[in-house]
Scaffold this motif. Structure first.
Motif: not given
Length: 396
Positions: A180-181, A183-185, A187-188, A344, A347-348, A351
């Protein structure tokens, strides 16, 4: 590669394990026949001995399916026929072990005590009925010791398997969190690269389309800015895709507070003049935090280009003991009546700051304009040790 008995049995299916138990039951029954005919010097094979031997074999064969009933049958057989001798001891110990492995500790303990009580209650009367005095009190004591040892081994095996399952579950949960981390990275990074570059391209394309008839030289500048920005974006995307394809510990995309001048130049080409102010004593930040600070400023300026409808903005980087503060302020239209919707980008930013124990605040100014502020704390001289998670996520 080394294989032991436990790993071998874990690779077998339930049907195969039951088949092994059935084979073991046949071996035990055959050994009992040999004991009766060769070890006891008896002649003949009485019918009741057949019943007892077959009962013990069936109990062993179904020990995985019906562990408690199988132990009950074996206990009665043990107490009824002392002629089973070592065969019965081994079979009963195996069944006690199976109960300790398959059932919770309180159930297994109760079953072991009941089995021992049944054997103790029946062994003396059955000696008088069958005429077999093999057991006696010493033999009964020895059988209890063997069964107690089998129960302890089964209980230890159950705890070991539970511990192993716990480790596997923790490893799977950690792997899921890391996924998950990751994927978030990704995406950012994709959002920061694509959103900033495409915003500048869109603005320059609009300017070029508007002035191409009256001021072709300005249109040419816009096209040049589009070319430069798009090439830079393609380079960053190639770098990102290269890191994703290669698992060799390569660094993530370049970017840090030292690269702010390049970022501001790109923003100016989009029509927004940015004034940069750096105060305090610049510090060398951890790579992940440095990149996060850069991305926060980049996203804030991207929002200015996309939404503010202004030609001027101000960026401030303030170094203080233990933290770095970032501020981006524009003199655009702001939002005084409509609520702020976190997309996004915002939010990014939050995060990224949260990875390092920081925070981001964004909101409109009165009577117009918008401000984004971020605070990223660090510990001087211990930065690497203080940010293991952030370093893995942002700087791996």
């Amino acid at each position: 590669m080394r294989y032991d008995t436990a790993s071998f049995t874990r690779e077998l299916t339930p049907t195969q394990l039951i088949g092994l138990d059935a084979l073991l039951a046949v071996v035990l029954m055959a050994s009992n026949v040999l004991w009766w005919t060769l070890g006891t010097h008896r002649t003949g094979w009485p019918a009741w001995q057949t019943v007892l031997t077959c009962s013990l074999g069936v109990a062993v064969a179904v020990r995985r399916l019906l562990p408690l009933p199988a132990l009950a049958v074996a206990s009665v057989v043990m107490a009824t026929d002392g002629g089973l001798s070592l065969t019965g001891v081994l079979a009963t110990a195996l069944l006690v072990y199976g109960v300790a492995v398959a059932r919770p500790v309180h159930v297994a303990a109760c079953a072991g005590v009941v089995a021992g009580a049944v054997q103790l209650a029946l062994v003396i009367p059955m000696q008088g009925i069958t005429g077999h005095d093999y057991w006696g009190w010493p033999g009964v004591s020895q059988s209890f010791i063997v069964e107690a040892a089998a129960w302890a081994i089964g209980w230890s095996t159950r705890r070991g398997r539970a511990y192993t399952r716990g480790l596997v579950e923790q490893a799977e949960e950690r792997a899921h969190l890391l996924l998950v981390e990751e994927r978030m990275r990704i995406a950012r990074e994709l959002h920061d690269v694509v959103a900033h570059s495409l915003s500048i391209v869109a603005v320059q394309a609009g300017v070029g389309h508007h002035v191409i008839g009256s001021r072709p030289d300005e249109a040419a500048k816009s096209l040049s800015a589009i070319e430069t920005t798009s090439r830079a974006a393609l380079g960053e995307l190639r770098s990102l895709l290269g890191v994703l394809r290669e698992d060799d510990g390569a660094e993530w995309l370049p970017g840090g507070l030292d690269d702010l001048n390049t970022l501001l130049e790109q923003t100016r080409r989009a029509g927004v003049d940015v004034e940069l102010t750096i105060s305090g004593h610049p510090q060398t930040l951890p790579p992940g935090m440095d990149r996060a600070a850069y991305r926060i400023v980049q996203e804030a300026l991207t929002n200015v280009v996309k939404h503010a409808r202004t030609s001027h903005a101000r960026a401030t980087v303030t170094y203080a003991p233990g933290e770095v503060a970032l501020t981006v302020v524009d003199a655009g239209v702001g939002r005084t009546t409509t609520p702020i919707t976190e997309g996004h980008g915002l939010t990014g930013m939050k995060e990224r700051a949260a990875l390092y124990g920081g925070e981001v605040h964004a909101g409109p100014l009165s009577p117009h304009g918008f401000r984004v502020t971020a605070r990223l704390p660090y510990v001087t001289g211990e930065r690497t040790a203080q940010f293991p998670v952030g370093a893995n996520v942002e700087g791996a």
